[in-house]
Design a protein around this motif. Sequence first.
Motif, mmCIF file in Angstrom:
data_model
loop_
_atom_site.group_PDB
_atom_site.id
_atom_site.type_symbol
_atom_site.label_atom_id
_atom_site.label_comp_id
_atom_site.label_asym_id
_atom_site.label_seq_id
_atom_site.Cartn_x
_atom_site.Cartn_y
_atom_site.Cartn_z
ATOM 1 N N ASP A 299 -10.294 -1.693 4.268
ATOM 2 C CA ASP A 299 -10.822 -1.216 4.812
ATOM 3 C C ASP A 299 -10.332 -0.364 5.220
ATOM 4 O O ASP A 299 -9.911 1.599 3.841
ATOM 5 C CB ASP A 299 -11.902 -0.892 5.702
ATOM 6 C CG ASP A 299 -12.969 -2.306 4.801
ATOM 7 O OD1 ASP A 299 -13.137 -2.058 3.954
ATOM 8 O OD2 ASP A 299 -13.748 -2.393 6.124
ATOM 9 N N LYS A 300 -9.307 -0.366 6.420
ATOM 10 C CA LYS A 300 -8.283 0.506 5.986
ATOM 11 C C LYS A 300 -6.678 0.940 4.974
ATOM 12 O O LYS A 300 -6.784 2.294 4.710
ATOM 13 C CB LYS A 300 -6.745 0.281 7.237
ATOM 14 C CG LYS A 300 -7.886 0.151 8.388
ATOM 15 C CD LYS A 300 -6.969 -0.120 9.703
ATOM 16 C CE LYS A 300 -7.868 -1.110 11.046
ATOM 17 N NZ LYS A 300 -6.601 -1.126 11.890
ATOM 18 N N ILE B 71 -18.265 -0.373 -2.359
ATOM 19 C CA ILE B 71 -17.292 -0.452 -1.145
ATOM 20 C C ILE B 71 -17.836 -0.184 0.024
ATOM 21 O O ILE B 71 -17.804 1.466 -0.154
ATOM 22 C CB ILE B 71 -15.697 -0.489 -1.398
ATOM 23 C CG1 ILE B 71 -14.996 -1.549 -2.380
ATOM 24 C CG2 ILE B 71 -15.263 -0.056 -0.095
ATOM 25 C CD1 ILE B 71 -14.266 -0.268 -3.552
ATOM 26 N N SER B 72 -18.130 -0.554 0.983
ATOM 27 C CA SER B 72 -19.524 0.481 1.892
ATOM 28 C C SER B 72 -18.514 1.486 2.583
ATOM 29 O O SER B 72 -18.822 2.403 2.708
ATOM 30 C CB SER B 72 -19.293 -0.975 2.720
ATOM 31 O OG SER B 72 -18.497 -1.720 3.396
ATOM 32 N N CYS B 73 -17.309 1.224 2.825
ATOM 33 C CA CYS B 73 -16.080 2.047 3.672
ATOM 34 C C CYS B 73 -16.292 3.206 3.029
ATOM 35 O O CYS B 73 -15.356 3.780 3.778
ATOM 36 C CB CYS B 73 -14.784 0.916 4.055
ATOM 37 S SG CYS B 73 -13.877 0.381 3.209
ATOM 38 N N LEU B 74 -16.475 3.399 1.732
ATOM 39 C CA LEU B 74 -16.525 4.377 0.718
ATOM 40 C C LEU B 74 -17.415 5.015 0.530
ATOM 41 O O LEU B 74 -16.465 5.068 -1.048
ATOM 42 C CB LEU B 74 -14.877 3.713 -0.211
ATOM 43 C CG LEU B 74 -13.175 3.327 -0.480
ATOM 44 C CD1 LEU B 74 -12.488 2.868 -0.760
ATOM 45 C CD2 LEU B 74 -12.949 4.217 0.951
ATOM 46 N N LYS C 42 -6.430 4.508 3.258
ATOM 47 C CA LYS C 42 -5.596 5.062 3.043
ATOM 48 C C LYS C 42 -5.632 5.247 1.352
ATOM 49 O O LYS C 42 -4.624 6.566 1.155
ATOM 50 C CB LYS C 42 -4.156 4.439 3.166
ATOM 51 C CG LYS C 42 -4.213 4.271 5.393
ATOM 52 C CD LYS C 42 -2.631 3.347 4.810
ATOM 53 C CE LYS C 42 -2.390 3.409 6.034
ATOM 54 N NZ LYS C 42 -1.386 2.368 6.942
ATOM 55 N N LEU C 43 -5.177 4.488 0.511
ATOM 56 C CA LEU C 43 -5.231 4.847 -1.143
ATOM 57 C C LEU C 43 -5.860 5.778 -1.953
ATOM 58 O O LEU C 43 -5.876 6.683 -2.690
ATOM 59 C CB LEU C 43 -5.200 3.741 -1.815
ATOM 60 C CG LEU C 43 -4.306 2.198 -1.555
ATOM 61 C CD1 LEU C 43 -4.978 0.859 -2.066
ATOM 62 C CD2 LEU C 43 -2.681 2.747 -2.232
ATOM 63 N N ILE D 283 1.038 -0.941 -0.315
ATOM 64 C CA ILE D 283 -0.356 0.281 0.038
ATOM 65 C C ILE D 283 1.310 1.373 -0.141
ATOM 66 O O ILE D 283 0.828 2.257 -1.024
ATOM 67 C CB ILE D 283 -0.727 0.087 1.044
ATOM 68 C CG1 ILE D 283 -1.772 -1.448 1.309
ATOM 69 C CG2 ILE D 283 -1.755 1.246 1.211
ATOM 70 C CD1 ILE D 283 -2.506 -1.643 -0.100
ATOM 71 N N SER D 284 1.945 1.464 1.079
ATOM 72 C CA SER D 284 3.153 2.779 0.913
ATOM 73 C C SER D 284 3.558 3.063 -0.552
ATOM 74 O O SER D 284 3.521 3.803 -1.228
ATOM 75 C CB SER D 284 3.729 2.300 2.175
ATOM 76 O OG SER D 284 3.250 2.130 3.248
ATOM 77 N N THR D 285 3.413 1.652 -1.148
ATOM 78 C CA THR D 285 4.473 1.538 -2.336
ATOM 79 C C THR D 285 3.797 2.103 -3.744
ATOM 80 O O THR D 285 4.252 3.350 -4.126
ATOM 81 C CB THR D 285 5.500 0.798 -2.263
ATOM 82 O OG1 THR D 285 5.908 -0.445 -1.720
ATOM 83 C CG2 THR D 285 5.372 0.268 -3.884
#
Length: 894
Positions: free
Chosen positions: A699-700, A745-748, A704-705, A651-653
């Motif tokens: 979801d986290k 996507i429910s969290c977005l 971030k993305l 994810i960080s990359t």
Amino acid sequence: MTAIKHALQRDIFTPNDERLLSIVNVCKAGKKKKNCFLCATVTTERPVQVKVVKVKKSDKGDFYKRQIAWALRDLAVVDAKDAIKENPEFDLHFEKIYKWVASSTAEKNTFISCIWKLNQRYLRKKIDFVNVSSQLLEESVPSGENQSVAGGDEEAVDEYQELNAREEQDIEIMMEGCEYAISNAEAFAEKLSRELQVLDGANIQSIMASEKQVNILMKLLDEALKEVDQIELKLSSYEEMLQSVKEQMDQISESNHLIHLSNTNNVKLLSEIEFLVNHMDLAKGHIKALQEGDLASSRGIEACTNAADALLQCMNIALRPGHDMLMAVKQQQQRFSDLREHFARRLASHLNNVFVQQGHDQSSTLAQHSVELTLPNHHPFHRDLLRYAKLMEWLKSTDYGKYEGLTKNYMDYLSRLYEREIKDFFEVAKIKMTGTTKESKKFATLPRKESAVKQETESLHGSSGKLTGSTSSLNKLTVQSSGNRRSQSSSLLDMGNMSTSDLDVADRTKFDKIFEQVLSELEPLCLAEQDFISKFFKLQQHQSMPGTMTEAEDLDGGTLSRQHNSGTPLPVSSEKDMIRQMMIKIFRCIEPELNNLIALGDKIDSFNSLYMLVKMSHHVWTAQNVDPASFLSTTLGNVLVTVKRNFDKCISTQIRQMEEVKISKKSKVGILSFVTEFEEFAGLAESIFKNAERRGDLDKAYTKLIRGVFVNVEKVANESQKTPRDVVMMENFHHISATLSRLKISCLEAEKKEAKQKYTDHLQSYVIYSLGQPLEKLNHFFEGVEARVAQGIREEEVSYQLAFNKQELRKVIKEYPGKEVKKGLDNLYKKVDKHLCEEENLLQVVWHSMQDEFIRQYKHFEGLIARCYPGSGVTMEFTIQDILDYCSSIAQSH
């Protein structure tokens, strides 16, 4: 004072059924001299209540009145102030302290003495007397049991006895015979006296008349005494005759007692001998089985097991006091100890041979699994060893040292065997992941010489049942095979440096299946081995209780438990810890091999961390449901941390790559690469994490993305030179909104609404900016009209202004015929087409918005003409329908 006492008794206490015992004339200390009386009283009814009553003379007359009363039981202390000198002052401690001054010391002493007597009789000495002369108290002690503590009056009360009914009747009859009994008491008393004298004379005569009868009775008593003397003489002669018989009977009784005692002792001795024979006699068949029994056959193992149990029962029998001092018992115990030592050595040696032989048999099957992604089955090995489980339990309870040695031997040998199998297994997995076809070369079976096998066998045996000697041959084989694997594995890693664009869904699915197969093979292997260790070594798998863990063996060797080298069995908590330590020692290569495999998968494709996170999470969850503290659960949990770290790194990359994106200054921007990559990631993640246990991690990552995407889209839009900022923002946020709407996507949900809003805002901004003022002069004209209206000129009067009259309006309108308008719209369409990218297909959407905006401006102009130039007949050179036709024609032509 006596008159006052009688008056108080009559007027105050008699009506209340109370009797006055003592009185003292007092006044309060330190105040105006107002005299009063303190009275000690008792009730005439049972139970007796003792009180101290304060009586005061009434101000309105010569009579006395009762002012206050205290129960004597509430009196705590009587303080006479001075026990030596005469002092009229004294204190009474009730709920508070009352200080008094008596009219004389004698009255004070008399009152205190009365209080002391009442305390002795009714309160059982509960009151404390302070500063009171001991002589005063001693004089008050009663001289007889029935003497009253309160003087003559109290004594009269105690000695008075009530007449019963018969006595009352007799007195009444007697008084009826003397009518003058009441009127003349003296005559009645004289008559009673005369009658009493007559009765006394009659009694004396009666006594004198009975003297003859008494003499006769005395003669009879003398004759009876003579008869008694004769009987006593006869009894004495009989007793002398029976004395010899008694002595003989005593001798017989003593003889019978000795015989009974001898019989009792013989019975007890027989019972003890039978106890020892029954419980400490080992059958010859058991002895032969322990000395020579065949430990290789099932029948021999059963016979040895029964014999070992019988030996253990004989050795553990609870001897009665004194048995351990018998020479035969000591010899039998020594014989049992020798048998136990001999059989323990024989059993440990045989099991060491079984470990080695089974290991060699298992090694011979490695070549069969070298090209398949499967681990060898150890079930036959476990099945054969479980026949010795009861003997291992016996060894654990009788000789813990040898049991511990066998445990260490098993761990040492099996750890090397499992290390070879697991490393070969992981090499096959790596080859299948990378698609290499060099399996035949990589996994050729290495020859093993018989001398190496012999050397290993010898190294695993010692006189004490523990590992001794060198294991270099086995180590050489391990080092050679691992060296070959490492050299060729590095070449595979070099081949694995591929970008995600080179891999399709099929490759990722293939990786997912391989990784799942690896975990599915390892899980039953570890569970089967743990179950076998528990059953074979007789270790409990219950949960450990907190605070009961012992110091277990370190991974490099040493004792299994430093608290249990003396032969005592481990407690349950330490046994569970011992299982875990054994599993760590045997499977010490699993965690590094899994980490290497995870690193390879991450190097092949960073998106593989998604597959690994889901699979590993599921297997950790399954293992923790079985036993949260087991080796498998702990190991997979540690590896899961690595997988999660790789996932976070992925994810960080991606976020870092977003920040490093550079756009071309000479070409259109279009849909940014990281927006497309986010769409690919989200689609892949949703398919992988469907019904996954660790949805929260994804979801986290999404949060971030998407934040990174939003920030960097705006950053690129601000840096863009070729494409307008609004176009970059509009196209990319339209793409993001469409992606989130499709994936649901429910969290977005909030980000989806934000993306849609940004798309709408920038679409409107671009339309307004690009369309601008297509009828520029007409726009300037009407801006001037609106300015005049804003200055306060009425709308219908604007036409009278020289610069804004009807002629000026017509002149401006003629400059924009329909032909010019269509030409301007055509140029605008080309300009928009040049800005927009083809992938997002927003040209028609933007063109339709521009058409609506142009019509809005047209209607605004017409409205101003109608309001400011009413009845002038001035109209535009083209209509709304013409605008619609122009836009439609331009769109179709392109």
